[in-house]
Design a protein around this motif. Sequence first.
Motif, PDB file in Angstrom:
ATOM      1  N   LEU A  18      22.819  20.577  38.851  1.00 15.65           N
ATOM      2  CA  LEU A  18      24.368  21.262  39.248  1.00 15.65           C
ATOM      3  C   LEU A  18      25.144  20.888  39.756  1.00 15.65           C
ATOM      4  N   LEU A  19      26.933  21.025  40.334  1.00 15.80           N
ATOM      5  CA  LEU A  19      27.574  20.333  40.345  1.00 15.80           C
ATOM      6  C   LEU A  19      27.029  19.356  41.599  1.00 15.80           C
ATOM      7  N   HIS A  20      26.565  20.467  42.866  1.00 12.85           N
ATOM      8  CA  HIS A  20      26.678  19.949  44.400  1.00 12.85           C
ATOM      9  C   HIS A  20      24.961  19.359  44.414  1.00 12.85           C
ATOM     10  N   GLN A  21      24.175  19.035  43.390  1.00 12.94           N
ATOM     11  CA  GLN A  21      22.872  18.460  43.350  1.00 12.94           C
ATOM     12  C   GLN A  21      23.654  16.828  42.681  1.00 12.94           C
ATOM     13  N   ALA A  22      24.637  16.275  41.939  1.00 12.99           N
ATOM     14  CA  ALA A  22      25.434  15.327  41.381  1.00 12.99           C
ATOM     15  C   ALA A  22      25.085  14.173  42.415  1.00 12.99           C
ATOM     16  N   ILE A  23      25.457  14.434  43.625  1.00 10.48           N
ATOM     17  CA  ILE A  23      25.375  13.209  44.580  1.00 10.48           C
ATOM     18  C   ILE A  23      24.000  12.836  45.279  1.00 10.48           C
ATOM     19  N   PRO A  24      23.279  13.616  45.347  1.00 11.43           N
ATOM     20  CA  PRO A  24      21.776  13.622  46.614  1.00 11.43           C
ATOM     21  C   PRO A  24      20.544  13.391  45.274  1.00 11.43           C
ATOM     22  N   MET A  25      20.839  13.735  43.935  1.00 12.44           N
ATOM     23  CA  MET A  25      20.545  13.231  42.316  1.00 12.44           C
ATOM     24  C   MET A  25      20.213  11.349  41.980  1.00 12.44           C
TER      25      MET A  25
ATOM     26  N   THR B  91      17.924  15.405  49.736  1.00 16.13           N
ATOM     27  CA  THR B  91      17.245  14.632  47.952  1.00 16.13           C
ATOM     28  C   THR B  91      16.165  15.070  48.719  1.00 16.13           C
ATOM     29  N   ALA B  92      15.337  15.201  49.689  1.00 20.68           N
ATOM     30  CA  ALA B  92      14.368  15.895  49.324  1.00 20.68           C
ATOM     31  C   ALA B  92      14.189  17.221  49.145  1.00 20.68           C
ATOM     32  N   ALA B  93      15.407  17.844  48.299  1.00 14.68           N
ATOM     33  CA  ALA B  93      15.086  19.316  47.629  1.00 14.68           C
ATOM     34  C   ALA B  93      14.969  18.803  46.622  1.00 14.68           C
TER      35      ALA B  93
ATOM     36  N   SER C  36      34.345  25.003  40.835  1.00 10.84           N
ATOM     37  CA  SER C  36      32.862  25.225  42.202  1.00 10.84           C
ATOM     38  C   SER C  36      33.644  25.766  43.511  1.00 10.84           C
ATOM     39  N   SER C  37      33.147  26.371  44.293  1.00 11.04           N
ATOM     40  CA  SER C  37      34.140  27.648  44.888  1.00 11.04           C
ATOM     41  C   SER C  37      34.555  26.481  46.260  1.00 11.04           C
ATOM     42  N   GLN C  38      33.904  25.147  46.208  1.00  3.98           N
ATOM     43  CA  GLN C  38      34.681  24.598  47.088  1.00  3.98           C
ATOM     44  C   GLN C  38      35.316  23.377  46.990  1.00  3.98           C
ATOM     45  N   GLY C  39      35.442  22.993  45.478  1.00  6.63           N
ATOM     46  CA  GLY C  39      35.944  21.820  45.082  1.00  6.63           C
ATOM     47  C   GLY C  39      34.774  20.961  45.217  1.00  6.63           C
ATOM     48  N   HIS C  40      34.783  19.677  44.508  1.00  7.60           N
ATOM     49  CA  HIS C  40      34.306  18.631  44.036  1.00  7.60           C
ATOM     50  C   HIS C  40      34.332  17.288  44.147  1.00  7.60           C
TER      51      HIS C  40
ATOM     52  N   TRP D 130      33.203  13.846  45.585  1.00  8.09           N
ATOM     53  CA  TRP D 130      32.640  12.526  44.166  1.00  8.09           C
ATOM     54  C   TRP D 130      33.680  11.219  44.738  1.00  8.09           C
ATOM     55  N   TYR D 131      34.567  11.720  44.896  1.00  8.78           N
ATOM     56  CA  TYR D 131      35.876  10.604  44.127  1.00  8.78           C
ATOM     57  C   TYR D 131      35.120   9.595  46.252  1.00  8.78           C
ATOM     58  N   HIS D 132      34.936   9.824  47.131  1.00  7.41           N
ATOM     59  CA  HIS D 132      34.865   9.824  48.513  1.00  7.41           C
ATOM     60  C   HIS D 132      33.527   9.159  48.688  1.00  7.41           C
ATOM     61  N   TYR D 133      32.186   9.591  47.152  1.00  9.28           N
ATOM     62  CA  TYR D 133      30.620   9.071  47.340  1.00  9.28           C
ATOM     63  C   TYR D 133      31.142   7.915  46.648  1.00  9.28           C
ATOM     64  N   ALA D 134      31.772   8.553  45.256  1.00 11.87           N
ATOM     65  CA  ALA D 134      32.663   6.670  44.936  1.00 11.87           C
ATOM     66  C   ALA D 134      32.803   5.409  45.057  1.00 11.87           C
ATOM     67  N   VAL D 135      33.557   5.824  46.928  1.00 12.01           N
ATOM     68  CA  VAL D 135      34.470   4.250  47.127  1.00 12.01           C
ATOM     69  C   VAL D 135      33.335   3.957  48.682  1.00 12.01           C
ATOM     70  N   ARG D 136      32.401   4.463  48.480  1.00 12.41           N
ATOM     71  CA  ARG D 136      31.312   4.180  49.659  1.00 12.41           C
ATOM     72  C   ARG D 136      29.616   3.563  48.408  1.00 12.41           C
ATOM     73  N   ILE D 137      29.932   4.039  46.982  1.00  7.70           N
ATOM     74  CA  ILE D 137      28.845   2.898  46.200  1.00  7.70           C
ATOM     75  C   ILE D 137      29.340   2.102  45.292  1.00  7.70           C
ATOM     76  N   GLY D 138      31.458   2.075  45.466  1.00 10.57           N
ATOM     77  CA  GLY D 138      31.790   1.168  45.289  1.00 10.57           C
ATOM     78  C   GLY D 138      31.719   1.436  43.672  1.00 10.57           C
TER      79      GLY D 138
END
Length: 453
Positions: free
Chosen positions: A104-111, A85-87, A139-143, A147-155
């Motif tokens: 970008l895709l990899h910035q969605a969760i920290p933003m 998030t600092a980045a 995306s090279s590694q998939g996202h 994102w699903y796991h993050y959505a579970v954590r935040i409800g």
Amino acid sequence: AAQKADLSSDATAATINHSLTLLQRLQELLQHGNGSDSVLRVRTATSDEAKVFHTHQLLLSLQSEVFESLLRNQSVVTLHEPPETAALFEKFIRYLYCGGVSILLHQAIPMHQLASKYRVWGLQRGVADYMKTHLASESSQGHVVGWYHYAVRIGDVALQESCLQFLAWNLSAVLGSAEWGSVSVELLLLLLERSDLVLHSELELYTAVEGWLGRQQPEGPMAERVLRAIRYPMIAPSQLFRLQAQSAVLARHYSAVQDLLFQAFQFHAASPLHFAKYFDVNCSMFLPRNYLAPSWGSQWVINNPARDDRSTSFQTQLGPSSHDAGKRVTWNVLFSPRWLPISLRPVYSDSVSGAVQPVRIEDGRPRLVITPAMSSPDFAGVSFQKTVLVGVRQQGRVLVKHAYSFHQSSDEVADFLAHADLQKRTSEYLIDNSLHLHIIIKPVYHSLIKVKK
């Protein structure tokens, strides 16, 4: 209100809009720190240096109640952020000044984390919407799994459902990607419960699950839950024999699934009608998923679909039971791009003019009708669930945009392509001006006569 009306009716009225200039000035305020009355120092645990932002309390407070509280009695605030998030903190602050940000895709969760932490609700909603509309992005590694796991954590239930639906409808693509290994056991079990998974075959699913178990090494009871969620009757006996002989995972947990394998062999050995007298076939174990193998359906590419009606025919197996091997069902399919319901069809008047209400092309809607070309005594005890997948090109990949499931007693579905504008060559439902459909026929067995065991 009266003044507003006077202005709108005055031919000399004009709007002078310098909002872009204002945004530019606000950006310069942040960039140069002119007139700054507050300082944010952003530190991370991995660095001794702090990022320093010369800011303006009024602008931060307008966007964030957290900053309003932090800056109420102090002008210098130290914030502690993880590296991710600092980045993005500079982008985040720029949004507070200008109301816009590119990510970008990899910035969605920290933003999203920054927006949530500092209660910038507009940005939080915007990032969540970005994630829902970019599930198909390459995306090279998939996202999507992350994102699903993050959505579970935040409800965030809506984001969870969007991710789950995408994973279910495009599971074959996920099974062969790097992100399959990051699937949690909870997500895996949720997917295995579903009958709308789109993949080549149940054997493909078993092979992927076997690889996942080998990498993740979950505890015995959890591994057994996963293996018992495989629908073994949907796998041919010859393939089941091979799995019994060659699968190390199946050998390790054989006692936990032995009853399911034995039941699968019984299912393939007897006629479905006879089998249904002794076993409950109205459970998920005997319900096919959306298999793309040729024996379950057919792909149909309709070039220039807005032009006129089209028809095709194809054959599928009568059912997955080996007892019915060699038995085929022929299906006729009719596609109409502008079918009119009876309520919209022209009615001739008895009046002298005999005028007919004009009907516009856009009044019609796409229609797809799937009917068997034959009837047979073999159909006793079985109904056919029809599913139509609509493929679209997103970010260079052909993915499933929608799956339409017909009611078992119906030959069509009411809302087929209800929101698709097939008249436009640029329609998101078309690939090179063609409509890509995949029709799947799933036999569903029913118990006709109950025999006491």
